[in-house]
Structures are given as structure tokens and as C-alpha cells.
Design a protein around this motif. Structure first.
Motif, PDB file in Angstrom:
ATOM      1  N   GLY A   1     -18.727  -1.367   8.245  1.00 22.00           N
ATOM      2  CA  GLY A   1     -18.458  -2.384   9.267  1.00 22.00           C
ATOM      3  C   GLY A   1     -17.877  -3.648   8.667  1.00 22.00           C
ATOM      4  N   THR A   2     -18.368  -4.044   7.495  1.00 23.45           N
ATOM      5  CA  THR A   2     -17.874  -5.247   6.829  1.00 23.45           C
ATOM      6  C   THR A   2     -16.431  -5.069   6.371  1.00 23.45           C
ATOM      7  OG1 THR A   2     -20.123  -5.741   6.055  1.00 23.45           O
ATOM      8  CG2 THR A   2     -18.319  -6.884   4.964  1.00 23.45           C
ATOM      9  N   VAL A   3     -16.115  -3.896   5.832  1.00 21.84           N
ATOM     10  CA  VAL A   3     -14.741  -3.621   5.396  1.00 21.84           C
ATOM     11  C   VAL A   3     -13.777  -3.698   6.579  1.00 21.84           C
ATOM     12  CG1 VAL A   3     -13.199  -1.814   4.531  1.00 21.84           C
ATOM     13  CG2 VAL A   3     -15.360  -2.269   3.364  1.00 21.84           C
TER      14      VAL A   3
ATOM     15  N   ASP B   1      -9.967  -8.407  11.032  1.00 17.37           N
ATOM     16  CA  ASP B   1     -10.205  -9.771  11.508  1.00 17.37           C
ATOM     17  C   ASP B   1      -9.802 -10.841  10.502  1.00 17.37           C
ATOM     18  OD1 ASP B   1     -11.843  -9.503  14.184  1.00 17.37           O
ATOM     19  OD2 ASP B   1     -12.742  -8.058  12.819  1.00 17.37           O
ATOM     20  N   LEU B   2      -9.850 -10.513   9.207  1.00 17.38           N
ATOM     21  CA  LEU B   2      -9.575 -11.533   8.188  1.00 17.38           C
ATOM     22  C   LEU B   2      -8.320 -11.248   7.387  1.00 17.38           C
ATOM     23  CD1 LEU B   2     -13.238 -12.116   6.948  1.00 17.38           C
ATOM     24  CD2 LEU B   2     -11.936 -13.476   8.582  1.00 17.38           C
ATOM     25  N   GLY B   3      -7.593 -10.201   7.742  1.00 19.83           N
ATOM     26  CA  GLY B   3      -6.261  -9.972   7.174  1.00 19.83           C
ATOM     27  C   GLY B   3      -6.193  -9.408   5.777  1.00 19.83           C
ATOM     28  N   TYR B   4      -7.237  -8.731   5.306  1.00 18.29           N
ATOM     29  CA  TYR B   4      -7.203  -8.122   3.976  1.00 18.29           C
ATOM     30  C   TYR B   4      -6.382  -6.826   4.003  1.00 18.29           C
ATOM     31  CZ  TYR B   4     -10.393 -11.321   1.604  1.00 18.29           C
ATOM     32  OH  TYR B   4     -10.942 -12.435   1.006  1.00 18.29           O
ATOM     33  N   PRO B   5      -5.857  -6.384   2.857  1.00 18.05           N
ATOM     34  CA  PRO B   5      -5.008  -5.179   2.813  1.00 18.05           C
ATOM     35  C   PRO B   5      -5.720  -3.945   3.367  1.00 18.05           C
ATOM     36  CG  PRO B   5      -4.875  -6.369   0.736  1.00 18.05           C
ATOM     37  CD  PRO B   5      -5.965  -7.014   1.525  1.00 18.05           C
ATOM     38  N   SER B   6      -4.952  -3.068   3.989  1.00 22.13           N
ATOM     39  CA  SER B   6      -5.514  -1.864   4.613  1.00 22.13           C
ATOM     40  C   SER B   6      -6.070  -0.876   3.590  1.00 22.13           C
ATOM     41  CB  SER B   6      -4.445  -1.170   5.463  1.00 22.13           C
ATOM     42  OG  SER B   6      -3.320  -0.833   4.665  1.00 22.13           O
ATOM     43  N   GLU B   7      -5.691  -1.026   2.299  1.00 21.90           N
ATOM     44  CA  GLU B   7      -6.240  -0.128   1.272  1.00 21.90           C
ATOM     45  C   GLU B   7      -7.769  -0.170   1.237  1.00 21.90           C
ATOM     46  OE1 GLU B   7      -2.546  -1.652  -1.076  1.00 21.90           O
ATOM     47  OE2 GLU B   7      -3.584  -2.138   0.808  1.00 21.90           O
ATOM     48  N   LEU B   8      -8.342  -1.281   1.665  1.00 21.25           N
ATOM     49  CA  LEU B   8      -9.790  -1.413   1.632  1.00 21.25           C
ATOM     50  C   LEU B   8     -10.475  -0.344   2.492  1.00 21.25           C
ATOM     51  CD1 LEU B   8      -8.897  -4.216   0.491  1.00 21.25           C
ATOM     52  CD2 LEU B   8     -10.891  -5.188   1.666  1.00 21.25           C
ATOM     53  N   LEU B   9      -9.785   0.127   3.527  1.00 20.11           N
ATOM     54  CA  LEU B   9     -10.372   1.121   4.425  1.00 20.11           C
ATOM     55  C   LEU B   9     -10.629   2.452   3.728  1.00 20.11           C
ATOM     56  CD1 LEU B   9      -8.172   0.398   7.586  1.00 20.11           C
ATOM     57  CD2 LEU B   9     -10.563  -0.295   7.218  1.00 20.11           C
ATOM     58  N   GLU B  10      -9.991   2.669   2.585  1.00 21.25           N
ATOM     59  CA  GLU B  10     -10.169   3.915   1.834  1.00 21.25           C
ATOM     60  C   GLU B  10     -11.318   3.817   0.820  1.00 21.25           C
ATOM     61  OE1 GLU B  10      -6.434   4.695   0.002  1.00 21.25           O
ATOM     62  OE2 GLU B  10      -5.315   4.715   1.901  1.00 21.25           O
TER      63      GLU B  10
ATOM     64  N   GLU C   1     -22.986  -6.003   0.431  1.00 16.44           N
ATOM     65  CA  GLU C   1     -22.011  -7.084   0.267  1.00 16.44           C
ATOM     66  C   GLU C   1     -21.786  -7.397  -1.211  1.00 16.44           C
ATOM     67  OE1 GLU C   1     -24.253 -11.251   0.998  1.00 16.44           O
ATOM     68  OE2 GLU C   1     -24.542  -9.788   2.614  1.00 16.44           O
ATOM     69  N   ALA C   2     -22.822  -7.220  -2.055  1.00 17.66           N
ATOM     70  CA  ALA C   2     -22.643  -7.420  -3.497  1.00 17.66           C
ATOM     71  C   ALA C   2     -21.698  -6.376  -4.069  1.00 17.66           C
ATOM     72  CB  ALA C   2     -23.992  -7.365  -4.197  1.00 17.66           C
ATOM     73  N   TYR C   3     -21.841  -5.139  -3.624  1.00 16.71           N
ATOM     74  CA  TYR C   3     -20.967  -4.064  -4.107  1.00 16.71           C
ATOM     75  C   TYR C   3     -19.528  -4.307  -3.656  1.00 16.71           C
ATOM     76  CZ  TYR C   3     -19.463   0.687  -5.253  1.00 16.71           C
ATOM     77  OH  TYR C   3     -18.808   1.767  -5.795  1.00 16.71           O
ATOM     78  N   LEU C   4     -19.363  -4.731  -2.422  1.00 11.87           N
ATOM     79  CA  LEU C   4     -18.023  -5.009  -1.902  1.00 11.87           C
ATOM     80  C   LEU C   4     -17.374  -6.178  -2.640  1.00 11.87           C
ATOM     81  CD1 LEU C   4     -15.779  -4.445   0.104  1.00 11.87           C
ATOM     82  CD2 LEU C   4     -17.056  -5.728   1.841  1.00 11.87           C
TER      83      LEU C   4
END
Length: 635
Positions: free
Chosen positions: A178-180, A186-195, A269-272
Motif C-alpha cells: 500500500g505504501t509503494v 500520489d507522490l510521483g515516484y518512478p513506476s519501477e517501485l511497483l515491481e 517502512e524501514a525496509y522501503l
């Protein structure tokens, strides 16, 4: 007759009440066990050949008089209890419940092999016929400060990660995903994070995040950094010293530059954050230059808050609580036992009423939002007061001006109160909804502060309250430091920790011996160097000393390497990266230091309370300083 409870981990006995056992060791290499039932005038004798006792069997017989020694290869526990002169006597007193429930015949003694370690049956509620027996080490309650439960009139609980133990592999993964999504959409980070994927075993409690530098730290009780990673890259010893050990003033490692990972909710959140640090270092073009490590951490926190604010996590848990929360059928018997002992019980949680009701229904009755057994309010019978939306730790400040609202369970409607007393509505001085709330049953509130709670429960002294929680800062530190409540910290990781401590006890002894050998070799080197530098020595003697010095330095390097390797292996047995939760090297970890300072009691599960009398007097073990410790033998 002196009476004692012999609670050695390797010995248990099932005996009728008031049985005297005499143990005699004679020259024929056998052990004579004489036990006498008070209901039978004739003693019964059992002779056990020494061959029955393998080297792994430990009787831990510490009951012999000071003038006698028990020969043979038996490990002894150094605990003195009264014994009569002559033949030593070991006395047991069995409870009436044990006597009634025992399926064994009279005059039975059971010897348990050390290999079984716990040597006890399945856990029982303390007051049940099977209760009052030896408790498995993993289920024990450990005491830092004396606590007489007779002085406690109210016992309170946190809900999340205290009464409700979430499954890390599903709940933390849900929070991570959910955080990713919030970071990307919502915060505009690269879509690679979804993987990306989440390793829920990687992070542990007690770590500190260095927001500015992108580092994750584990430190000892003196705030010396012992383990440090930049993202997922381990920092060398020189790097750690350069960053954290070269200033004249020691860093406090507190907010705003650092974030403390003291709750299981924070592991995802620490791992992320560690993943984002690596991503920024390896892909600088994909992260704007004005977004530094601290900004990334702030964005992670914002994404977590968005997940909680829009109900993403709680909606999923509400649909399938059994997927995300461990079932625990011992919660209700525990709370009933506390209430039957004459004490009040209360619940104080930061969760709001709707979610609290769903979780507590699942814990207390296996009820869910959908299914054959739907949610109701039966669980409220186990509490006197429930406070939701408490906003801990601010709740523990009595000067907090947070309004206290009463919650109408059916509708979730909030009703204005005057310190807990319902306030009549303008134009309707006695509405039905308020009359209902004046009954003797549990009352549900939202907000308020600890002063309201004390008033509702008629608590005159803060020391009359025991509060059980999982969060060092949110539950334990403030309630203990500000209020003086008695506290119990729930540390689920403790079960694995104590199990490994037992399994690795021989390795720990070897580490101590290796460390002593290092010290000895280094002392000899220092002595030779001093002699060579300041003493007038003949040339022949000098050459001999130089040769000896060279041999000692070679031995020092070998011993140091072996010691460091053994330390590393021991470290990785507990956790491949961060090691033992309660230790950092030979020192207590920062987390352990906080547990010791602010938790009167600590244990692995809240339900462990049911294994002890509600009137128990908890006493801490003896503290040892270094000069005392070295006077004690290793075994």
C-alpha cells in the motif's frame, strides 16, 4: 518441615501433597531415592544405578547442606534452600488442584532429560487443574522491577500487536504494498517501485534510521554504533568511526535527524527506506536532485499515513481478519481470570471504534464482518472501559486538553461528555441514548487523556495500574516515565531469542573462553614490549624475547581471527544481518536498555499472564556488575 517449589528446567515431580524425598549417594555408584507419603507410614525406596544417568541428564540438586557435597558428574544449580542435618531432603508441596487432577498413582517421581529442555506439559491457565506447573522458558514473564500484583487494581491493554498479534508475512506485506502504491500514484515516484518485493524477515526492532545519510544503525546501550548499513551495503569499521565516532560530542540519535524503529508497524517502512536509498544511489537520474535521503524518508512516512487515512489497510484486515491476525483462544480466559480476581480491565488503543470492534470480535469470539458469525458487542463484557482514538503517547499527559467523547456502539455516534459524564443535548435533556450509557456495563469512549481514565476507574494512585503494550515509546516509556504506571512490554521476538540462547549456550561459553585467551595473549605481548623498551637486557636474552614476541603476535592474530569468526557465526544464528535483538556484541542493545529502563515486566505474548497467579509477587533476578560477574564460574 521446610517447603520449597523446585522449579529447575530439567526436573519435575508429580507427587501427592506433603511428600518428603531423601536422596543419598553411596559408594556403590548408585543413587538411593527415599520418598515417604505422609499418608503411608512406610517409606518407599527406589535405587537408581548410575548408568541410568547419562552425561546429558541434569538433576540440578542444590538442596544439600553446606557440609556435604554430591560427588559424580552432576551439574549443580547454586541456589540454597533449607535442609535438615544429615540426609538432605527435597520437599514438594502440591496444590489441591494438582492432587485431584493427577492421573498418576501416588509415589511417582519423574526425571526429565535435558534434551527436552522445558520438561513440562502444554501450558494451562494458572487457575485450572493443570495450572501452577513449571512454565516453558519461552512463555515466562521476566521481571526488571519488583511488582506485587496485590497492589494492582486495574489492568489495561493496548490492542494492536498486544492483544492482536498481526502476521508479519501478510500484514506487513500489505502495509508495504500500500505504501509503494501511494509513493508512485500520489507522490510521483518512478513506476519501477511497483515491481519491488518485501522481505519481512530483514528488519528488526531497535534499529535507528539516519535520515540525512541514508543509513540504518544498530547500537549498544551506550549509543555506540556497532552495525551499520547504507541502504543494503554494510559500512566498514572505519566508515562507522568516521561518521559516528569522530566528533567531540556524542550524537543523541534522536528526532528530527533520526527515526527510531521501536514498533513492529515500522519494519515495512524501514525496509522501503533502505530500498529507496539503494535506488537513488544506483539511479541518480530517476530521482530529482532536490530529493535527498531525508526527503525520501518523509515521503515514505507520508505514504504510510495516507494508507491509514483512507482506510486501505484496515478495510483489507476487516474483510479477512484470520489472514492478517493470529487467532488466540487464550485472550478471553486471561481477561476473565483478571476480572475474577477483583480487578478492573480496560483497553486503550489508537485505533478508532469501528476497527477496534472488528478486531476484538475476531479475538474474543471468532466473529467477522461477513460469515456465519457476524460481529456483535459481546466482547465488551470483558472490559470496564474502552478508549479508542486515544492518540498515544499524548494520551498519557494529563494536561492534554483532548475532549472525551462517549461512543454509542451501535451507530458509532460520538456523544459529548463532561469528564465521562454524558451531557444532555440542548432541547432534549434526557435522550434515550444517554440513559443507555449509564448502565453498569462497559463504556466506550474516544479521545480524552489519562486523567479521564483514572476518574472513570476510580484510580487514586498511578502505581495501582498495570498497562500492557508493545511499543516502547507509545505504550511503555510515557506511561512509566510520566505517570508511574506499572508496565509490561510484549516482545514476540523473545520466543525465538530465548530458544536460541538455550541452544547456543555452549557456543557462548566458548566465546567467553576465546575472549579470555585473547586478553591473556595480548597481556603477554604488552609485557614483552615493555621489557624490551625499558629494561636493560642482554643481547642473547633480547633475541629470545623477540622470537617469543613474534610467536605471540602470530598466535594473537590466529586467536583474534577465530574469535571474530565465532562471534560472527553466533551473531548470524539470531539474525543474518542484525544479530541478537537484546545484544550488540557483548553489550546490551539500545532496545534492551530501553526494555530494562521502562518495562517493569516483559514477555513474548500477553496471554502468558494466564500462566501466573493474578496475585503473584514478581521479583527481579540479581543484578551483576563486571567485578561480580568475573567471580562466578562459567558452569
Amino acid at each position: 518441615m521446610s517447603q520449597c517449589l523446585y522449579s529447575n528446567p530439567n526436573f519435575s515431580a508429580t507427587l501427592p501433597i506433603s511428600i518428603i524425598i531423601s536422596l543419598e549417594y553411596d559408594s556403590s555408584s548408585s543413587l538411593t531415592c527415599i520418598y515417604n507419603n505422609n499418608n503411608n507410614t512406610l517409606p518407599t525406596t527406589m535405587r537408581l544405578s548410575k548408568r541410568h544417568f547419562s552425561p546429558s541428564l541434569s538433576l540440578c540438586l542444590s538442596v544439600f547442606s553446606s557440609g556435604s557435597r554430591f560427588p559424580g558428574k552432576f551439574h549443580t544449580r547454586r541456589r540454597l534452600i533449607n535442609s535438615s542435618a544429615g540426609a538432605s531432603q527435597l520437599c514438594f508441596k502440591s496444590s489441591m488442584e494438582e492432587q485431584r487432577s493427577s492421573a498418576l498413582s501416588d509415589n511417582v517421581v519423574q526425571f526429565h532429560n535435558v534434551g527436552a529442555r522445558d520438561g513440562c506439559e502444554a501450558p494451562h491457565k494458572w487457575s485450572s487443574p493443570g495450572g501452577g506447573k513449571k512454565i516453558d522458558l519461552k512463555k515466562q514473564i521476566f521481571c526488571n522491577r519488583s511488582l506485587n500484583m496485590r497492589s494492582i487494581i486495574a489492568v489495561g491493554f493496548d490492542m494492536d500487536y498486544t492483544l492482536a498479534q498481526y502476521k508479519s508475512e501478510t500484514f506487513e506485506s500489505l502495509a508495504y504494498e500500500g505504501t509503494v502504491r501511494k509513493l508512485v500514484y500520489d507522490l510521483g515516484y518512478p513506476s519501477e517501485l511497483l515491481e519491488w518485493t518485501f522481505d519481512w524477515n530483514y528488519m528488526v526492532r531497535g534499529l535507528v534510521l539516519d535520515k540525512k545519510r541514508g543509513n540504518i544503525l544498530k547500537m549498544d546501550r551506550h549509543k555506540y554504533v556497532k552495525v551499520a548499513y547504507h541502504g543494503f551495503r554494510e559500512l566498514s569499521k572505519d566508515d562507522k568511526v568516521d561518521i559516528y565516532g569522530s566528533s567531540l560530542i556524542q550524537d543523541s540519535f534522536d528526532e528530527p535527524d533520526y527515526a527510531l524503529i521501536d514498533t513492529l508497524f515500522s519494519l515495512a517502512e524501514a525496509y522501503l527506506f533502505a530500498q529507496l536509498v539503494d535506488f537513488k544511489d544506483n539511479n541518480p537520474e530517476k530521482i530529482p536532485k532536490d530529493v535527498d535521503y531525508a526527503r525520501m524518508y518523509k515521503d515514505v512516512r507520508a505514504a504510510v499515513d495516507l494508507c491509514h487515512r483512507d482506510g486501505t489497510l484496515k478495510q483489507m484486515v476487516a474483510k479477512e481478519p484470520n489472514r492478517y491476525i493470529n487467532e488466540d483462544t487464550t485472550i478471553v480466559p486471561l481477561i476473565k481470570m483478571i476480572r475474577d480476581s477483583g480487578r478492573s480491565t480496560f483497553l486503550v488503543t489508537n485505533s478508532l471504534w469501528d476497527y477496534t470492534n472488528i478486531v476484538m470480535n475476531f479475538l474474543c469470539g471468532g466473529r467477522t464482518v461477513q460469515g456465519p458469525h457476524t460481529c456483535n458487542f459481546d466482547w465488551l463484557q470483558y472490559f470496564d472501559v474502552v478508549i479508542t482514538g486515544s492518540a498515544k503517547p499524548g494520551f498519557f499527559h494529563e494536561e492534554s486538553r483532548a475532549n472525551l467523547f462517549e461512543v454509542e456502539p451501535q451507530s458509532g455516534m460520538l456523544i459529548n461528555t463532561d469528564n465521562g459524564t454524558p451531557m444532555p443535548q440542548v432541547g432534549d435533556p434526557s435522550p434515550k441514548i444517554l440513559l443507555k450509557s449509564k448502565g453498569k456495563g462497559c463504556r466506550v469512549f474516544q479521545g480524552g487523556n489519562v486523567g479521564h481514565l483514572h476518574s472513570l476507574l476510580s484510580i487514586e494512585s498511578s502505581s495501582q495500574v498495570l498497562y500492557v503494550g508493545d511499543h516502547i515509546y507509545g505504550d511503555i516509556l510515557r506511561s512509566k516515565k510520566v505517570l508511574g504506571w506499572r508496565t509490561m512490554l510484549v516482545v514476540p521476538e523473545l520466543e525465538k531469542e530465548v530458544e536460541l540462547l538455550w541452544e547456543l549456550r555452549d557456543m557462548r561459553k566458548e566465546l567467553i573462553l576465546m575472549r579470555n585467551e585473547r586478553d591473556s595473549v595480548e597481556d603477554k605481548i604488552h609485557h614483552l614490549n615493555w621489557s624490551l623498551k625499558f629494561e636493560d637486557i642482554k643481547e642473547n636474552d633480547r633475541q629470545e624475547m623477540l622470537s617469543a614476541l613474534k610467536d605471540l603476535e602470530s598466535k594473537r592474530d590466529q586467536v583474534r581471527q577465530s574469535h571474530q569468526q565465532a562471534q560472527r557465526e553466533n551473531h548470524q544464528k539470531f539474525h543474518k544481518v542484525w544479530g541478537q535483538l537484546m545484544k550488540t556484541g557483548y553489550q546490551s542493545s539500545r532496545f534492551a536498555n530501553q526494555v530494562e529502563r521502562f518495562a517493569c515486566l516483559y514477555t513474548s505474548q500477553v496471554s502468558n499472564l494466564r500462566l501466573y497467579s493474578p496475585d503473584k509477587y514478581y521479583r527481579p533476578s540479581e543484578d551483576f556488575m563486571s567485578h561480580e560477574f568475573h567471580l562466578l564460574p562459567l558452569d
